[in-house]
Scaffold this motif. Structure first.
Motif, PDB file in Angstrom:
ATOM      1  N   MET A  99       0.833  -1.210   0.000  1.00  0.00           N
ATOM      2  CA  MET A  99       0.000   0.000   0.000  1.00  0.00           C
ATOM      3  C   MET A  99       0.865   1.257   0.000  1.00  0.00           C
ATOM      4  O   MET A  99       0.580   2.230  -0.725  1.00  0.00           O
ATOM      5  CB  MET A  99      -0.930   0.007   1.215  1.00  0.00           C
ATOM      6  CG  MET A  99      -2.065  -0.990   1.133  1.00  0.00           C
ATOM      7  SD  MET A  99      -3.131  -0.877   2.606  1.00  0.00           S
ATOM      8  CE  MET A  99      -4.418  -2.054   2.168  1.00  0.00           C
ATOM      9  N   GLN A 100       1.911   1.260   0.797  1.00  0.00           N
ATOM     10  CA  GLN A 100       2.819   2.411   0.819  1.00  0.00           C
ATOM     11  C   GLN A 100       3.455   2.621  -0.554  1.00  0.00           C
ATOM     12  O   GLN A 100       3.604   3.760  -1.018  1.00  0.00           O
ATOM     13  CB  GLN A 100       3.905   2.205   1.875  1.00  0.00           C
ATOM     14  CG  GLN A 100       3.392   2.312   3.311  1.00  0.00           C
ATOM     15  CD  GLN A 100       4.445   1.916   4.340  1.00  0.00           C
ATOM     16  OE1 GLN A 100       5.216   0.975   4.123  1.00  0.00           O
ATOM     17  NE2 GLN A 100       4.463   2.630   5.451  1.00  0.00           N
ATOM     18  N   ARG A 101       3.803   1.524  -1.222  1.00  0.00           N
ATOM     19  CA  ARG A 101       4.406   1.627  -2.552  1.00  0.00           C
ATOM     20  C   ARG A 101       3.418   2.207  -3.558  1.00  0.00           C
ATOM     21  O   ARG A 101       3.799   3.005  -4.424  1.00  0.00           O
ATOM     22  CB  ARG A 101       4.893   0.247  -3.003  1.00  0.00           C
ATOM     23  CG  ARG A 101       6.136  -0.214  -2.274  1.00  0.00           C
ATOM     24  CD  ARG A 101       6.472  -1.668  -2.572  1.00  0.00           C
ATOM     25  NE  ARG A 101       7.777  -2.010  -2.006  1.00  0.00           N
ATOM     26  CZ  ARG A 101       8.242  -3.253  -1.879  1.00  0.00           C
ATOM     27  NH1 ARG A 101       7.482  -4.279  -2.270  1.00  0.00           N
ATOM     28  NH2 ARG A 101       9.423  -3.474  -1.358  1.00  0.00           N
ATOM     29  N   ALA A 102       2.163   1.803  -3.453  1.00  0.00           N
ATOM     30  CA  ALA A 102       1.156   2.328  -4.380  1.00  0.00           C
ATOM     31  C   ALA A 102       0.984   3.830  -4.193  1.00  0.00           C
ATOM     32  O   ALA A 102       0.994   4.594  -5.172  1.00  0.00           O
ATOM     33  CB  ALA A 102      -0.175   1.603  -4.181  1.00  0.00           C
ATOM     34  N   VAL A 115      -8.302   4.007   3.083  1.00  0.00           N
ATOM     35  CA  VAL A 115      -7.946   2.603   2.854  1.00  0.00           C
ATOM     36  C   VAL A 115      -9.118   1.704   3.211  1.00  0.00           C
ATOM     37  O   VAL A 115      -9.741   1.873   4.271  1.00  0.00           O
ATOM     38  CB  VAL A 115      -6.715   2.218   3.700  1.00  0.00           C
ATOM     39  CG1 VAL A 115      -6.357   0.746   3.494  1.00  0.00           C
ATOM     40  CG2 VAL A 115      -5.525   3.106   3.350  1.00  0.00           C
ATOM     41  N   ASP A 116      -9.403   0.747   2.356  1.00  0.00           N
ATOM     42  CA  ASP A 116     -10.438  -0.230   2.681  1.00  0.00           C
ATOM     43  C   ASP A 116      -9.972  -1.106   3.839  1.00  0.00           C
ATOM     44  O   ASP A 116      -8.829  -1.567   3.858  1.00  0.00           O
ATOM     45  CB  ASP A 116     -10.730  -1.112   1.459  1.00  0.00           C
ATOM     46  CG  ASP A 116     -11.813  -2.137   1.742  1.00  0.00           C
ATOM     47  OD1 ASP A 116     -12.918  -1.743   2.123  1.00  0.00           O
ATOM     48  OD2 ASP A 116     -11.538  -3.349   1.600  1.00  0.00           O
ATOM     49  N   GLY A 117     -10.853  -1.337   4.816  1.00  0.00           N
ATOM     50  CA  GLY A 117     -10.505  -2.233   5.912  1.00  0.00           C
ATOM     51  C   GLY A 117     -10.431  -1.518   7.242  1.00  0.00           C
ATOM     52  O   GLY A 117     -11.068  -0.479   7.446  1.00  0.00           O
ATOM     53  N   ASN A 118      -9.617  -2.079   8.140  1.00  0.00           N
ATOM     54  CA  ASN A 118      -9.588  -1.549   9.511  1.00  0.00           C
ATOM     55  C   ASN A 118      -8.212  -1.078   9.964  1.00  0.00           C
ATOM     56  O   ASN A 118      -7.987  -0.876  11.147  1.00  0.00           O
ATOM     57  CB  ASN A 118     -10.120  -2.603  10.493  1.00  0.00           C
ATOM     58  CG  ASN A 118      -9.294  -3.879  10.478  1.00  0.00           C
ATOM     59  OD1 ASN A 118      -8.255  -3.952   9.811  1.00  0.00           O
ATOM     60  ND2 ASN A 118      -9.753  -4.886  11.194  1.00  0.00           N
ATOM     61  N   ARG A 119      -7.281  -0.914   9.006  1.00  0.00           N
ATOM     62  CA  ARG A 119      -5.969  -0.376   9.394  1.00  0.00           C
ATOM     63  C   ARG A 119      -5.298   0.253   8.187  1.00  0.00           C
ATOM     64  O   ARG A 119      -5.599  -0.079   7.040  1.00  0.00           O
ATOM     65  CB  ARG A 119      -5.082  -1.456  10.010  1.00  0.00           C
ATOM     66  CG  ARG A 119      -4.664  -2.572   9.081  1.00  0.00           C
ATOM     67  CD  ARG A 119      -3.757  -3.554   9.801  1.00  0.00           C
ATOM     68  NE  ARG A 119      -4.467  -4.266  10.852  1.00  0.00           N
ATOM     69  CZ  ARG A 119      -3.912  -4.643  12.006  1.00  0.00           C
ATOM     70  NH1 ARG A 119      -2.652  -4.376  12.262  1.00  0.00           N
ATOM     71  NH2 ARG A 119      -4.619  -5.311  12.899  1.00  0.00           N
ATOM     72  N   THR A 120      -4.374   1.157   8.474  1.00  0.00           N
ATOM     73  CA  THR A 120      -3.591   1.799   7.425  1.00  0.00           C
ATOM     74  C   THR A 120      -2.127   1.824   7.849  1.00  0.00           C
ATOM     75  O   THR A 120      -1.824   1.921   9.044  1.00  0.00           O
ATOM     76  CB  THR A 120      -4.043   3.250   7.161  1.00  0.00           C
ATOM     77  OG1 THR A 120      -3.561   4.085   8.212  1.00  0.00           O
ATOM     78  CG2 THR A 120      -5.551   3.362   7.060  1.00  0.00           C
ATOM     79  N   PRO A 121      -1.223   1.784   6.894  1.00  0.00           N
ATOM     80  CA  PRO A 121       0.172   2.051   7.227  1.00  0.00           C
ATOM     81  C   PRO A 121       0.403   3.558   7.311  1.00  0.00           C
ATOM     82  O   PRO A 121      -0.521   4.350   7.088  1.00  0.00           O
ATOM     83  CB  PRO A 121       0.923   1.448   6.033  1.00  0.00           C
ATOM     84  CG  PRO A 121      -0.024   1.618   4.888  1.00  0.00           C
ATOM     85  CD  PRO A 121      -1.405   1.453   5.470  1.00  0.00           C
ATOM     86  N   ASP A 122       1.617   3.951   7.602  1.00  0.00           N
ATOM     87  CA  ASP A 122       1.991   5.365   7.633  1.00  0.00           C
ATOM     88  C   ASP A 122       2.362   5.791   6.217  1.00  0.00           C
ATOM     89  O   ASP A 122       3.327   5.288   5.651  1.00  0.00           O
ATOM     90  CB  ASP A 122       3.173   5.573   8.582  1.00  0.00           C
ATOM     91  CG  ASP A 122       3.606   7.037   8.658  1.00  0.00           C
ATOM     92  OD1 ASP A 122       2.907   7.900   8.081  1.00  0.00           O
ATOM     93  OD2 ASP A 122       4.650   7.305   9.271  1.00  0.00           O
ATOM     94  N   PHE A 123       1.582   6.687   5.646  1.00  0.00           N
ATOM     95  CA  PHE A 123       1.866   7.179   4.297  1.00  0.00           C
ATOM     96  C   PHE A 123       2.599   8.517   4.316  1.00  0.00           C
ATOM     97  O   PHE A 123       2.983   9.022   3.262  1.00  0.00           O
ATOM     98  CB  PHE A 123       0.558   7.361   3.520  1.00  0.00           C
ATOM     99  CG  PHE A 123      -0.214   6.099   3.268  1.00  0.00           C
ATOM    100  CD1 PHE A 123       0.249   5.134   2.385  1.00  0.00           C
ATOM    101  CD2 PHE A 123      -1.423   5.867   3.920  1.00  0.00           C
ATOM    102  CE1 PHE A 123      -0.473   3.971   2.147  1.00  0.00           C
ATOM    103  CE2 PHE A 123      -2.153   4.715   3.689  1.00  0.00           C
ATOM    104  CZ  PHE A 123      -1.675   3.760   2.794  1.00  0.00           C
ATOM    105  N   GLY A 124       2.735   9.128   5.495  1.00  0.00           N
ATOM    106  CA  GLY A 124       3.256  10.480   5.551  1.00  0.00           C
ATOM    107  C   GLY A 124       2.224  11.500   5.108  1.00  0.00           C
ATOM    108  O   GLY A 124       2.541  12.666   4.856  1.00  0.00           O
ATOM    109  N   ILE A 125       0.986  11.060   4.994  1.00  0.00           N
ATOM    110  CA  ILE A 125      -0.167  11.865   4.572  1.00  0.00           C
ATOM    111  C   ILE A 125      -1.317  11.485   5.497  1.00  0.00           C
ATOM    112  O   ILE A 125      -1.413  10.321   5.901  1.00  0.00           O
ATOM    113  CB  ILE A 125      -0.552  11.534   3.111  1.00  0.00           C
ATOM    114  CG1 ILE A 125       0.595  11.847   2.148  1.00  0.00           C
ATOM    115  CG2 ILE A 125      -1.816  12.292   2.667  1.00  0.00           C
ATOM    116  CD1 ILE A 125       0.381  11.305   0.745  1.00  0.00           C
ATOM    117  N   PRO A 126      -2.205  12.401   5.869  1.00  0.00           N
ATOM    118  CA  PRO A 126      -3.363  12.004   6.677  1.00  0.00           C
ATOM    119  C   PRO A 126      -4.111  10.838   6.025  1.00  0.00           C
ATOM    120  O   PRO A 126      -4.344  10.835   4.816  1.00  0.00           O
ATOM    121  CB  PRO A 126      -4.224  13.277   6.697  1.00  0.00           C
ATOM    122  CG  PRO A 126      -3.233  14.385   6.534  1.00  0.00           C
ATOM    123  CD  PRO A 126      -2.183  13.856   5.603  1.00  0.00           C
TER     124      PRO A 126
END
Length: 205
Positions: A99-102, A115-126
């Motif tokens: 996801m971060q790569r995308a 993001v679909d689902g119940n968690r997100t990685p850190d994108f450096g963006i809200p």
């Protein structure tokens, strides 16, 4: 991390306004191949009719929408993590990396990521997670379709290389036909060795 649950259609539409990147993944469950993610920023001036969770669409409809998204979205990027990375990191962390790569591959910087689902990685963006977002937020629906079609095409290519495994039909998921092919023909380098059925086939459990 913000998680949105049980969003109404009106709330979902409001959340999806602005320069928003929708993100979704495909391929956490298969025994073989990459986990694939997509990030899509739609153009509000060029809405795309028929967007929905890719699992609820026919292959023909997904393919048609794939082309419409690629032609009309402001920005589309695909990310993936390989079987080796999945084995090293585990499938959850490999999915977050993909996801971060995308998102990093987008040529425009979004105001926020959904993001679909119940968690997100850190994108450096809200960023926020949206439960069942692939059926609620147009940009996430679009990402779901891009990721699904991309991964299915990867499986079709693998099927051309190894037709005896039936990848075009089961897409690498743990089906009876896939188990039988592994038993008869063995494990490929594209198989995920950390997944229990593959470990069993290799005699590691």
């Amino acid at each position: 991390m913000t998680i949105y649950r049980d969003l109404s259609a009106e709330a979902a539409q409001a959340l999806g306004q602005g320069l928003v990147a929708g993100v979704d993944e495909v391929g956490r469950g298969p025994l073989v191949g990459n986990v694939v993610t997509a990030a899509v920023i739609l153009d509000p001036q060029r809405p795309i009719a028929g967007l929905n969770d890719s699992k609820k669409l026919s292959e023909k409809k997904r393919d048609a929408l794939f082309d419409l998204i690629m032609d009309n979205a402001l920005c589309v990027a695909v990310g993936s993590a390989t079987p080796v990375e999945i084995d090293q990191l585990n499938i959850l962390h490999a999915t977050m990396l993909a996801m971060q790569r995308a998102v990093a591959g987008l040529t425009m910087r979004p105001e926020r990521v959904l993001v679909d689902g119940n968690r997100t990685p850190d994108f450096g963006i809200p960023a926020a997670a949206v439960i069942k977002g692939d059926g609620l937020i147009a940009a996430i629906s679009a990402a779901s379709i891009i990721a699904k079609v991309t991964r299915d095409r990867e499986m079709a290519e693998l099927d051309r290389c190894f037709p005896q495994y039936g990848f075009a039909a089961h897409k690498g998921y743990p089906t009876k036909a896939h188990f039988e092919a592994i038993a008869q023909y063995g494990v490929l380098s594209e198989h995920r060795r950390s997944f229990r059925p593959v470990r069993l086939a290799l005699g590691l459990e």
